[in-house]
Design a protein around this motif. Sequence first.
Motif, PDB file in Angstrom:
ATOM      1  N   ILE A  86       0.868  -1.175   0.000  1.00  0.00           N
ATOM      2  CA  ILE A  86       0.000   0.000   0.000  1.00  0.00           C
ATOM      3  C   ILE A  86       0.909   1.230   0.000  1.00  0.00           C
ATOM      4  O   ILE A  86       1.786   1.379   0.855  1.00  0.00           O
ATOM      5  CB  ILE A  86      -0.905   0.019   1.260  1.00  0.00           C
ATOM      6  N   LEU A  87       0.709   2.098  -0.964  1.00  0.00           N
ATOM      7  CA  LEU A  87       1.590   3.266  -1.104  1.00  0.00           C
ATOM      8  C   LEU A  87       1.019   4.523  -0.464  1.00  0.00           C
ATOM      9  O   LEU A  87       1.747   5.489  -0.240  1.00  0.00           O
ATOM     10  CB  LEU A  87       1.872   3.527  -2.590  1.00  0.00           C
ATOM     11  N   GLY A  88      -0.281   4.516  -0.205  1.00  0.00           N
ATOM     12  CA  GLY A  88      -0.879   5.683   0.439  1.00  0.00           C
ATOM     13  C   GLY A  88      -2.050   6.227  -0.357  1.00  0.00           C
ATOM     14  O   GLY A  88      -2.461   5.668  -1.365  1.00  0.00           O
ATOM     15  N   VAL A  89      -2.584   7.343   0.128  1.00  0.00           N
ATOM     16  CA  VAL A  89      -3.739   7.974  -0.527  1.00  0.00           C
ATOM     17  C   VAL A  89      -3.304   9.323  -1.091  1.00  0.00           C
ATOM     18  O   VAL A  89      -2.611  10.094  -0.413  1.00  0.00           O
ATOM     19  CB  VAL A  89      -4.902   8.161   0.479  1.00  0.00           C
ATOM     20  N   ARG A  90      -3.678   9.578  -2.332  1.00  0.00           N
ATOM     21  CA  ARG A  90      -3.369  10.862  -2.973  1.00  0.00           C
ATOM     22  C   ARG A  90      -4.658  11.493  -3.468  1.00  0.00           C
ATOM     23  O   ARG A  90      -5.525  10.800  -4.000  1.00  0.00           O
ATOM     24  CB  ARG A  90      -2.444  10.645  -4.180  1.00  0.00           C
ATOM     25  N   ARG A  91      -4.769  12.798  -3.292  1.00  0.00           N
ATOM     26  CA  ARG A  91      -5.904  13.499  -3.909  1.00  0.00           C
ATOM     27  C   ARG A  91      -5.509  13.868  -5.334  1.00  0.00           C
ATOM     28  O   ARG A  91      -4.463  14.495  -5.552  1.00  0.00           O
ATOM     29  CB  ARG A  91      -6.274  14.728  -3.096  1.00  0.00           C
ATOM     30  N   VAL A  92      -6.337  13.465  -6.272  1.00  0.00           N
ATOM     31  CA  VAL A  92      -6.056  13.715  -7.691  1.00  0.00           C
ATOM     32  C   VAL A  92      -7.072  14.708  -8.235  1.00  0.00           C
ATOM     33  O   VAL A  92      -8.286  14.515  -8.081  1.00  0.00           O
ATOM     34  CB  VAL A  92      -6.110  12.402  -8.507  1.00  0.00           C
ATOM     35  N   LYS A  93      -6.578  15.771  -8.847  1.00  0.00           N
ATOM     36  CA  LYS A  93      -7.467  16.788  -9.420  1.00  0.00           C
ATOM     37  C   LYS A  93      -8.219  16.200 -10.622  1.00  0.00           C
ATOM     38  O   LYS A  93      -7.664  15.386 -11.360  1.00  0.00           O
ATOM     39  CB  LYS A  93      -6.655  17.995  -9.887  1.00  0.00           C
ATOM     40  N   PRO A  94      -9.441  16.649 -10.841  1.00  0.00           N
ATOM     41  CA  PRO A  94     -10.178  16.164 -12.022  1.00  0.00           C
ATOM     42  C   PRO A  94      -9.404  16.365 -13.320  1.00  0.00           C
ATOM     43  O   PRO A  94      -9.488  15.541 -14.231  1.00  0.00           O
ATOM     44  CB  PRO A  94     -11.461  17.005 -12.001  1.00  0.00           C
ATOM     45  N   SER A  95      -8.640  17.433 -13.404  1.00  0.00           N
ATOM     46  CA  SER A  95      -7.894  17.709 -14.639  1.00  0.00           C
ATOM     47  C   SER A  95      -6.737  16.738 -14.840  1.00  0.00           C
ATOM     48  O   SER A  95      -6.149  16.689 -15.917  1.00  0.00           O
ATOM     49  CB  SER A  95      -7.358  19.142 -14.615  1.00  0.00           C
ATOM     50  N   ASP A  96      -6.428  15.949 -13.808  1.00  0.00           N
ATOM     51  CA  ASP A  96      -5.357  14.962 -13.936  1.00  0.00           C
ATOM     52  C   ASP A  96      -5.894  13.549 -14.155  1.00  0.00           C
ATOM     53  O   ASP A  96      -5.143  12.572 -14.105  1.00  0.00           O
ATOM     54  CB  ASP A  96      -4.460  14.983 -12.689  1.00  0.00           C
ATOM     55  N   LEU A  97      -7.182  13.436 -14.374  1.00  0.00           N
ATOM     56  CA  LEU A  97      -7.781  12.127 -14.682  1.00  0.00           C
ATOM     57  C   LEU A  97      -7.930  11.986 -16.192  1.00  0.00           C
ATOM     58  O   LEU A  97      -8.226  12.952 -16.895  1.00  0.00           O
ATOM     59  CB  LEU A  97      -9.153  11.997 -14.006  1.00  0.00           C
ATOM     60  N   ARG A  98      -7.677  10.786 -16.687  1.00  0.00           N
ATOM     61  CA  ARG A  98      -7.767  10.537 -18.137  1.00  0.00           C
ATOM     62  C   ARG A  98      -8.563   9.251 -18.395  1.00  0.00           C
ATOM     63  O   ARG A  98      -8.406   8.259 -17.678  1.00  0.00           O
ATOM     64  CB  ARG A  98      -6.368  10.339 -18.736  1.00  0.00           C
ATOM     65  N   PRO A  99      -9.380   9.249 -19.447  1.00  0.00           N
ATOM     66  CA  PRO A  99     -10.081   8.014 -19.813  1.00  0.00           C
ATOM     67  C   PRO A  99      -9.152   7.061 -20.541  1.00  0.00           C
ATOM     68  O   PRO A  99      -8.026   7.421 -20.898  1.00  0.00           O
ATOM     69  CB  PRO A  99     -11.188   8.519 -20.747  1.00  0.00           C
ATOM     70  N   LEU A 100      -9.620   5.847 -20.795  1.00  0.00           N
ATOM     71  CA  LEU A 100      -8.847   4.901 -21.601  1.00  0.00           C
ATOM     72  C   LEU A 100      -8.714   5.440 -23.021  1.00  0.00           C
ATOM     73  O   LEU A 100      -9.701   5.903 -23.594  1.00  0.00           O
ATOM     74  CB  LEU A 100      -9.561   3.548 -21.659  1.00  0.00           C
ATOM     75  N   PRO A 101      -7.525   5.383 -23.609  1.00  0.00           N
ATOM     76  CA  PRO A 101      -7.407   5.780 -25.019  1.00  0.00           C
ATOM     77  C   PRO A 101      -8.160   4.805 -25.915  1.00  0.00           C
ATOM     78  O   PRO A 101      -8.376   3.644 -25.549  1.00  0.00           O
ATOM     79  CB  PRO A 101      -5.902   5.739 -25.286  1.00  0.00           C
ATOM     80  N   ARG A 102      -8.548   5.284 -27.084  1.00  0.00           N
ATOM     81  CA  ARG A 102      -9.388   4.494 -27.991  1.00  0.00           C
ATOM     82  C   ARG A 102      -8.769   3.135 -28.332  1.00  0.00           C
ATOM     83  O   ARG A 102      -9.460   2.129 -28.431  1.00  0.00           O
ATOM     84  CB  ARG A 102      -9.614   5.298 -29.273  1.00  0.00           C
ATOM     85  N   PHE A 103      -7.462   3.109 -28.496  1.00  0.00           N
ATOM     86  CA  PHE A 103      -6.772   1.863 -28.853  1.00  0.00           C
ATOM     87  C   PHE A 103      -7.022   0.778 -27.805  1.00  0.00           C
ATOM     88  O   PHE A 103      -7.033  -0.417 -28.120  1.00  0.00           O
ATOM     89  CB  PHE A 103      -5.267   2.133 -28.982  1.00  0.00           C
ATOM     90  N   LEU A 104      -7.215   1.193 -26.552  1.00  0.00           N
ATOM     91  CA  LEU A 104      -7.329   0.223 -25.462  1.00  0.00           C
ATOM     92  C   LEU A 104      -8.776  -0.086 -25.064  1.00  0.00           C
ATOM     93  O   LEU A 104      -9.006  -0.980 -24.239  1.00  0.00           O
ATOM     94  CB  LEU A 104      -6.583   0.724 -24.223  1.00  0.00           C
ATOM     95  N   LEU A 105      -9.725   0.632 -25.639  1.00  0.00           N
ATOM     96  CA  LEU A 105     -11.123   0.419 -25.237  1.00  0.00           C
ATOM     97  C   LEU A 105     -11.528  -1.032 -25.460  1.00  0.00           C
ATOM     98  O   LEU A 105     -11.441  -1.549 -26.579  1.00  0.00           O
ATOM     99  CB  LEU A 105     -12.051   1.340 -26.024  1.00  0.00           C
TER     100      LEU A 105
ATOM    101  N   ALA B  20     -10.799  -4.468 -15.217  1.00  0.00           N
ATOM    102  CA  ALA B  20     -10.833  -3.632 -14.020  1.00  0.00           C
ATOM    103  C   ALA B  20     -10.243  -2.242 -14.272  1.00  0.00           C
ATOM    104  O   ALA B  20     -10.493  -1.313 -13.508  1.00  0.00           O
ATOM    105  CB  ALA B  20     -10.065  -4.309 -12.884  1.00  0.00           C
ATOM    106  N   VAL B  21      -9.444  -2.093 -15.327  1.00  0.00           N
ATOM    107  CA  VAL B  21      -8.801  -0.802 -15.600  1.00  0.00           C
ATOM    108  C   VAL B  21      -9.819   0.134 -16.241  1.00  0.00           C
ATOM    109  O   VAL B  21     -10.387  -0.163 -17.293  1.00  0.00           O
ATOM    110  CB  VAL B  21      -7.577  -0.979 -16.531  1.00  0.00           C
ATOM    111  N   ILE B  22     -10.057   1.284 -15.578  1.00  0.00           N
ATOM    112  CA  ILE B  22     -11.111   2.196 -16.056  1.00  0.00           C
ATOM    113  C   ILE B  22     -10.559   3.543 -16.512  1.00  0.00           C
ATOM    114  O   ILE B  22     -11.302   4.355 -17.062  1.00  0.00           O
ATOM    115  CB  ILE B  22     -12.170   2.424 -14.953  1.00  0.00           C
ATOM    116  N   GLY B  23      -9.285   3.794 -16.288  1.00  0.00           N
ATOM    117  CA  GLY B  23      -8.721   5.072 -16.703  1.00  0.00           C
ATOM    118  C   GLY B  23      -7.366   5.286 -16.076  1.00  0.00           C
ATOM    119  O   GLY B  23      -6.744   4.321 -15.585  1.00  0.00           O
ATOM    120  N   PHE B  24      -6.916   6.537 -16.081  1.00  0.00           N
ATOM    121  CA  PHE B  24      -5.570   6.830 -15.583  1.00  0.00           C
ATOM    122  C   PHE B  24      -5.566   8.126 -14.781  1.00  0.00           C
ATOM    123  O   PHE B  24      -6.405   8.995 -14.986  1.00  0.00           O
ATOM    124  CB  PHE B  24      -4.589   6.963 -16.750  1.00  0.00           C
ATOM    125  N   ALA B  25      -4.592   8.217 -13.892  1.00  0.00           N
ATOM    126  CA  ALA B  25      -4.311   9.465 -13.197  1.00  0.00           C
ATOM    127  C   ALA B  25      -2.895   9.881 -13.567  1.00  0.00           C
ATOM    128  O   ALA B  25      -1.994   9.038 -13.632  1.00  0.00           O
ATOM    129  CB  ALA B  25      -4.428   9.268 -11.685  1.00  0.00           C
TER     130      ALA B  25
END
Lengths: 164, 124
Positions: free
Chosen positions: B71-90, B96-101
Amino acid sequence: LRAALDRSEDRPAAAAAEADVEYFCFRIHQARYAVLSSYVSEVIRLPPVTALPGTPPFLLGVAAHRGEVIPVVDLSRFLGTGTAAVTARTRAGIARVEGMVVLFIADQLEGLHTVQAGGLLPPPLGGEGPAEFISGVATEARGTLSVLDLPRLLSTARARTVKR
Amino acid sequence: MSMMGEAGVDVLLFEAGGFRLGADAGAVVRVASHRPEDPQAATFGAVRSGGREIVARGRGGTTQAVSVDTILGVRRVKPSDLRPLPRFLLGRVHPAVIGFAVLEETLVALVELSEVEGAEAEPG
């Protein structure tokens, strides 16, 4: 008039067929490959790659470039010719094809190269691995240049990226 | 991600099966030690050191356990730092993978813990 119109339709097509074509070239295990330069928007130093669970070995993971999440494909592994060495100096090409964006790495990126009109020959028939994706071959002083059908290659790569 | 707001979302960062991953901290019920006599927890691959598990809320009031290495800890991630799956990976990556930070110019795959293969639901 009809005969004149028929001739006018032929001219642009004939001119296009005879035009020089620019390709983006790279090496995989001493062999030279190329893709249409219009597919490659940029060459960058490979950013940190985040590996993903459940992906095939040729899909190294994803990397962020200017805020965009881009899958990273090792062409050597995908074509079954080995593994590209990834170091801090590895450079990658950004390919944009049919709405998909992919970072691709090879053993060595050469850059842009023009194949003169009529210099591209049909690919050899049949074959597996790279031959499956070769759309044309040019014989040059620097060696044979195999042109890859990048849309088909990426479409196949995506199909082989089966979720597990 | 249930804790989304203007300030961002709290992400629990962890390592499992050789991957650095993140999950919605709001869905985590507890982080516990995994004892040998406990039921087998789901994993993202071969757990290396193991010994820890994240118990998260699943669908219908159930809880599910996922075995992790660290367990590495808890981080607050801004909405602007969230990314959806790229089209190639959809549809082509672990379900279980739903996106990226984006964290310091590197990416962390965000996962839905209840979608990890083999996760066994228990009554909540």
